[in-house]
Design a protein around this motif. Structure first.
Motif, short mmCIF file in Angstrom:
data_model
loop_
_atom_site.label_atom_id
_atom_site.label_comp_id
_atom_site.label_asym_id
_atom_site.label_seq_id
_atom_site.Cartn_x
_atom_site.Cartn_y
_atom_site.Cartn_z
N LEU A 32 0.31 -1.00 -0.06
CA LEU A 32 0.28 0.22 0.04
C LEU A 32 0.81 1.32 0.48
N LEU A 33 2.11 1.23 0.50
CA LEU A 33 2.84 2.52 0.97
C LEU A 33 3.54 2.57 -0.40
N PHE A 34 4.14 1.48 -0.97
CA PHE A 34 4.62 1.90 -2.78
C PHE A 34 3.21 2.31 -3.39
N GLN A 37 3.46 6.19 -3.03
CA GLN A 37 3.77 6.28 -3.74
C GLN A 37 4.42 6.73 -4.85
N VAL A 38 3.37 5.77 -5.58
CA VAL A 38 3.33 6.32 -7.31
C VAL A 38 2.65 6.75 -8.18
N ILE A 39 1.16 7.03 -6.76
CA ILE A 39 0.30 7.66 -7.59
C ILE A 39 1.29 9.29 -7.25
N ASN A 40 1.67 8.76 -6.23
CA ASN A 40 2.18 10.73 -5.90
C ASN A 40 2.88 10.85 -6.99
N LEU A 42 3.23 9.86 -10.25
CA LEU A 42 2.48 10.17 -11.02
C LEU A 42 1.39 11.74 -11.28
N ARG A 43 1.35 12.04 -10.07
CA ARG A 43 0.50 12.86 -10.59
C ARG A 43 1.87 14.40 -10.79
N LYS A 44 2.93 14.32 -10.34
CA LYS A 44 3.99 15.36 -11.10
C LYS A 44 4.43 15.06 -11.86
N VAL A 45 3.76 13.88 -13.01
CA VAL A 45 3.53 13.82 -14.31
C VAL A 45 3.49 15.20 -14.93
N VAL A 46 4.14 16.03 -16.33
CA VAL A 46 3.41 16.98 -17.54
C VAL A 46 3.39 16.36 -18.54
N THR A 47 2.25 16.32 -18.87
CA THR A 47 2.21 15.44 -20.22
C THR A 47 2.18 16.52 -21.19
N PRO A 48 2.61 16.30 -22.33
CA PRO A 48 2.84 17.12 -23.73
C PRO A 48 2.09 17.36 -24.24
N THR A 49 1.48 19.12 -25.19
CA THR A 49 0.58 19.38 -25.99
C THR A 49 0.98 18.71 -27.04
N ARG A 50 -0.19 18.45 -27.75
CA ARG A 50 -0.47 18.41 -28.97
C ARG A 50 1.08 18.62 -29.54
#
Length: 93
Positions: A32-34, A37-40, A42-50
């Motif tokens: 659960l801790l892992f 931390q993975v979800i946290n 993934l929230r930092k990921v910035v997706t590029p624009t088209r």
């Protein structure tokens, strides 16, 4: 001017890590801790624009084409040189 991004852990992250380390966790708690931390992260990921995505893809494809041409040219040149030095495999006679 390029932005300087420093990935320094904040105090609450450090405090949480120390607290989690101090507690003995069972395997289920570790999973659960892992996952938390993975979800946290993934929230930092910035997706590029088209537009950025097509630009990045074009740069990568262009680089690959240039490298293919370079390697093909070297392969042809070295093959020609080897053929020149060692002959074409036929026996002169």
């Amino acid at each position: 001017m390029a932005r300087r991004i420093v990935d320094e852990p904040s105090e609450d992250v450090v405090a949480n890590a120390k607290r989690d380390r101090a507690e003995r966790r069972n395997p289920f708690g570790r999973v659960l801790l892992f996952l938390r931390q993975v979800i946290n992260e993934l929230r930092k990921v910035v997706t590029p624009t088209r537009k950025e995505l097509f630009s990045f893809t074009g740069v990568v494809l262009g680089f690959v084409v240039v490298m293919m041409l370079l390697v093909s040219g070297l392969d042809y040149g070295i093959g020609w040189l080897v053929s020149l030095v060692f002959g074409n495999g036929t026996v002169a006679g």
